[in-house]
Design an enzyme around this catalytic site. Structure first.
Site, PDB file in Angstrom:
ATOM      1  N   GLY A  16       0.823  -1.219   0.000  1.00 56.51           N
ATOM      2  CA  GLY A  16       0.000   0.000   0.000  1.00 56.51           C
ATOM      3  C   GLY A  16       0.848   1.256   0.000  1.00 56.51           C
ATOM      4  O   GLY A  16       1.895   1.295   0.628  1.00 56.51           O
ATOM      5  N   THR A 144       5.264   1.595   5.986  1.00 55.86           N
ATOM      6  CA  THR A 144       3.889   1.218   6.246  1.00 55.86           C
ATOM      7  C   THR A 144       3.241   2.196   7.188  1.00 55.86           C
ATOM      8  O   THR A 144       3.744   2.453   8.277  1.00 55.86           O
ATOM      9  CB  THR A 144       3.727  -0.204   6.818  1.00 55.86           C
ATOM     10  OG1 THR A 144       2.339  -0.375   7.141  1.00 55.86           O
ATOM     11  CG2 THR A 144       4.519  -0.440   8.070  1.00 55.86           C
ATOM     12  N   ASP A 146       0.799   1.544   8.729  1.00 57.55           N
ATOM     13  CA  ASP A 146       0.259   0.726   9.812  1.00 57.55           C
ATOM     14  C   ASP A 146       1.163   0.672  11.041  1.00 57.55           C
ATOM     15  O   ASP A 146       0.740   0.266  12.110  1.00 57.55           O
ATOM     16  CB  ASP A 146       0.002  -0.706   9.322  1.00 57.55           C
ATOM     17  CG  ASP A 146      -1.100  -0.745   8.291  1.00 57.55           C
ATOM     18  OD1 ASP A 146      -2.009   0.106   8.364  1.00 57.55           O
ATOM     19  OD2 ASP A 146      -1.055  -1.609   7.389  1.00 57.55           O
ATOM     20  N   GLY A 191      -6.645   0.049   9.791  1.00 58.72           N
ATOM     21  CA  GLY A 191      -5.968  -0.747  10.804  1.00 58.72           C
ATOM     22  C   GLY A 191      -6.772  -1.987  11.115  1.00 58.72           C
ATOM     23  O   GLY A 191      -7.660  -1.966  11.950  1.00 58.72           O
ATOM     24  N   ARG A 192      -6.451  -3.063  10.406  1.00 59.15           N
ATOM     25  CA  ARG A 192      -7.198  -4.305  10.550  1.00 59.15           C
ATOM     26  C   ARG A 192      -6.767  -5.038  11.824  1.00 59.15           C
ATOM     27  O   ARG A 192      -7.596  -5.531  12.573  1.00 59.15           O
ATOM     28  CB  ARG A 192      -6.914  -5.161   9.307  1.00 59.15           C
ATOM     29  CG  ARG A 192      -7.978  -6.161   8.973  1.00 59.15           C
ATOM     30  CD  ARG A 192      -9.005  -5.661   7.968  1.00 59.15           C
ATOM     31  NE  ARG A 192      -9.999  -6.705   7.718  1.00 59.15           N
ATOM     32  CZ  ARG A 192     -11.311  -6.552   7.901  1.00 59.15           C
ATOM     33  NH1 ARG A 192     -11.806  -5.405   8.279  1.00 59.15           N
ATOM     34  NH2 ARG A 192     -12.139  -7.545   7.672  1.00 59.15           N
ATOM     35  N   GLU A 246     -10.814   0.100  11.906  1.00 61.51           N
ATOM     36  CA  GLU A 246     -11.649  -0.783  11.088  1.00 61.51           C
ATOM     37  C   GLU A 246     -11.645  -2.222  11.599  1.00 61.51           C
ATOM     38  O   GLU A 246     -12.582  -2.967  11.361  1.00 61.51           O
ATOM     39  CB  GLU A 246     -11.210  -0.744   9.617  1.00 61.51           C
ATOM     40  CG  GLU A 246      -9.811  -1.250   9.364  1.00 61.51           C
ATOM     41  CD  GLU A 246      -9.447  -1.292   7.873  1.00 61.51           C
ATOM     42  OE1 GLU A 246      -8.265  -1.080   7.565  1.00 61.51           O
ATOM     43  OE2 GLU A 246     -10.337  -1.552   7.034  1.00 61.51           O
ATOM     44  N   GLN A 303      -5.997   9.199   4.491  1.00 63.94           N
ATOM     45  CA  GLN A 303      -5.058   9.031   5.591  1.00 63.94           C
ATOM     46  C   GLN A 303      -3.708   8.486   5.139  1.00 63.94           C
ATOM     47  O   GLN A 303      -2.723   8.601   5.853  1.00 63.94           O
ATOM     48  CB  GLN A 303      -5.640   8.149   6.691  1.00 63.94           C
ATOM     49  CG  GLN A 303      -5.888   6.713   6.289  1.00 63.94           C
ATOM     50  CD  GLN A 303      -6.898   6.022   7.190  1.00 63.94           C
ATOM     51  OE1 GLN A 303      -6.646   5.788   8.362  1.00 63.94           O
ATOM     52  NE2 GLN A 303      -8.062   5.709   6.650  1.00 63.94           N
ATOM     53  N   ARG A 304      -3.654   7.888   3.964  1.00 63.21           N
ATOM     54  CA  ARG A 304      -2.350   7.385   3.536  1.00 63.21           C
ATOM     55  C   ARG A 304      -1.752   8.212   2.402  1.00 63.21           C
ATOM     56  O   ARG A 304      -0.629   7.938   1.977  1.00 63.21           O
ATOM     57  CB  ARG A 304      -2.430   5.906   3.164  1.00 63.21           C
ATOM     58  CG  ARG A 304      -3.167   5.613   1.894  1.00 63.21           C
ATOM     59  CD  ARG A 304      -3.221   4.104   1.642  1.00 63.21           C
ATOM     60  NE  ARG A 304      -3.666   3.858   0.290  1.00 63.21           N
ATOM     61  CZ  ARG A 304      -4.051   2.680  -0.191  1.00 63.21           C
ATOM     62  NH1 ARG A 304      -4.037   1.636   0.598  1.00 63.21           N
ATOM     63  NH2 ARG A 304      -4.431   2.551  -1.431  1.00 63.21           N
TER      64      ARG A 304
END
Lengths: 417, 417
Positions: A16, A144, A146, A191-192, A246, A303-304
């Site tokens: 991503g 990332t 994340d 954010g899984r 999320e 956001q990214r």
């Protein structure tokens, strides 16, 4: 000092995109272009895919000014990919092809800019090249939003996403409270598995203009407790602002977004109409709140990719990470990822040192938000998180504006023969 | 020059917030505080509601520095309201109460910062005060991201929203195209009747990094034509980026978002699960595009509160509009809205002059995007629009950052006795 290895370098981007993956890649490209041991610099089109296809952009033919704009250009300028190499003892096809392309262009340096999976790709290619005796130095450059990579203090991309989320939460906080009528607003962050992104909403709260409640996937989400949390705040203030990750799930591991999917809605074509988590939650909440007004806000792709509000600290660190990868590789290092180590200067201020991690340690390991950064109730952050996060979001990005909009890099992307 | 009118001033904010309504209000407050004819300056809590409730914040007691931060603080710092006054010949109750509060504080100047409805409110109060012989000067200060106010060349708030939308479209454009796999991305902007906000996506397209297709409510939306537009682009490039206005409707006037509502989905509690337009469109499109990947992105509240990427031109013009309202009122003008007139300087460059409009002309009239700004096919903008819009988005906002996030104004809000 290892013996000098002279040859071409290739850099690829994977996974991503983020606001600063191009800054890291630019760190690699700029440093490689300047290094006498590196004869040519290629950018792989769509990561490993571009190597397999022999679609390599010639970075030596790009304008220096355009390349420099990469520092503040979001997304993956070379193109990204999600492609997982098979183990070479299962299927050598891809590896043989990579070797062939490396040989064709005399590629001796491979830099791969990405997350967990990319470090795994690096590690596999490196092992294969060693096995077949092709001399080549392979370095991972992390990326990332994340923030879930193992070892490194934080990840390139996280600070910028966090700055966007904190800033936007403050702005939405002000917006969602203007009327004298009731309002419940649910904001959804990516954010899984790890809640780092959502945690950044806590920065806005820390400064008094953020969500009342914040839920991360690190703690089980209890819907009844959630409703009573919101009720308490809504009944006393007439407003409630909530940030959710999320990936929040209940104690049985079931994602909350799936609660909606159950009774869900099949359209005329037989497709399930699945909403995002924020709108699902709003639908689930409505019956408990009479006539309250609801809003759901998804930070979605913004956001990214909101480079215009990136963290300049993140931009510069990302550049340094790419640069360090090249300098280390030229000096003989291989099979490492260049991550970050948090240190302090003589005045006790935050400093970010570059640190090498073994690729094989990084690949396929995930770092979650430590529980000490989450409050007891599981609906907010502690000062530990604020302390951790604040240094990462400092500094405003030095975006070049032209005609009132950002001037992002436009590469020529001339494919090398 | 009219005879000097000495007394207190009150300013109120009304309608949906924007990135710069506080800049206009600050223009009023700062100028009023500095004017010798104005004895005290009040900010009405939640617009006309605050006057009816006699909840007036004393602006003379605020810190100058905090007030100055209003220039770059989004949303309505005094609180907003949606309250429509009845006609005074139907019901005088509210008007009597307003007169009572005006008399109590010797309020002789009333500035109302808002859109169509707010101009209507101004106009009604003014007529009543004239009828009862209470000397009072009443000025409208426009505000609306929708850009749909009559007369004025453009509206305070529009340039900032347009800059956010153009910038974000560019960033999403880069983000949504990184993979070598297909992608169709639908971005939804506000705008129920007028397509001004969505039009701003055309700025990104004009610079080569924006949506392929843009649909405004000014032209009827034909779903079949839309599908064939998207197919053509998707089949030739593998990507398609679309911007749509929430208010697009078919030739029968039916909103496209309602297409989804038909087969829609009732949840376990019997509530219709309504999505936004972008997700509705995605659900409607899926059957036509095999395995294509879809994304829907809603700019949601962000497009009206992202002060961090406001247009500084918009900020300064908004300030001037508030300032002009006070100066004109003090010099004897009443019953006007301070709008904008586009002129050029000696070099032919854009200049924005302040121009007075009759309140009664502005109230309840809507200005849509002229058809000459929309292309023949109804799926994009013409250069006429770009020419119109570019000057409005120039300049980056001089946001004060503290700890890595914007430092927005924090008013004391001391209620006047």
């Amino acid at each position: 000092m290892a013996k000098a290895l002279v040859g071409a370098a290739v850099v690829g981007q994977s996974g991503g995109p983020s606001s600063v993956i191009n800054a890291s890649t630019y760190g690699v490209i700029r440093t490689a272009l300047d290094d006498p041991n590196i004869t040519r610099v290629f950018g792989a089109a769509h990561g490993i895919r571009g190597i397999l296809d022999d679609t390599l952009y010639d970075m030596n033919q790009e304008d220096e000014k355009e390349l420099e704009l990469l520092l503040h250009t979001p997304s993956s300028a070379l193109g990204s990919v999600r492609y997982k190499l098979k183990d070479s003892d299962v299927d050598e096809t891809d590896y043989k092809r990579i070797l062939e392309v490396f040989k064709k262009h005399n590629i001796r340096y491979f830099f791969y800019n990405g997350g967990n999976d990319s470090m795994d790709t690096c590690s596999k290619i490196s092992k294969y090249m060693q096995k077949v005796g092709y001399e080549c130095r392979i370095m991972g450059v992390p990326k990332t939003i994340d923030n879930d990579l193992f070892g490194t203090d934080h990840c390139p991309g996280y600070g910028s996403a966090a700055k966007y989320i904190a800033t936007t939460c403050m702005e939405v906080y002000l917006d969602a409270r203007v009327y004298d009528s009731g309002m419940i607003c649910i904001m959804e962050c990516m954010g899984r598995h790890a809640g780092w992104l959502t945690a950044a909403a806590g920065i806005a709260s820390y400064f008094g203009q953020g969500p009342d409640l914040i839920y991360l996937p690190e703690k089980d989400f209890d819907f009844d407790k959630f409703i009573s949390d919101v009720k308490r705040i809504y009944e006393s203030t007439g407003k409630c602002l909530v940030a959710v990750s999320e990936g929040i799930h209940d104690k049985d591991g079931k994602f909350i977004v799936e609660y909606g999917a159950e009774n869900a809605p099949v359209d005329a074509f037989g497709h399930k109409q699945l909403g995002g988590l924020a709108s699902t939650l709003v639908n689930l909440m409505k019956p408990y709140f009479g006539k309250a007004k609801f809003r759901s806000v998804e930070f979605s792709l913004m956001q990214r990719c909101a480079a215009h509000i990136a963290s300049e600290t993140d931009v510069q660190e990302s550049f340094n990470s790419g640069k360090t990868a090249v300098l280390e590789a030229v000096s003989g290092v291989t099979d490492k990822m260049v991550g970050y180590e948090r240190t302090t200067d003589e005045n006790g201020n935050y400093k970010c040192g570059m640190k090498l991690f073994d690729l094989s340690d990084v690949a396929n390991t995930e770092k979650k938000v430590p529980l000490e950064m989450i409050n007891e109730e599981g609906n907010g952050l502690t000062d530990k998180y604020i302390e951790y996060a604040l240094p990462l979001i400092q500094g405003e990005p030095k975006i070049t504006f032209e005609n009132g909009v950002p001037r992002f890099a436009r590469l020529k992307k001339i494919v090398a023969e």
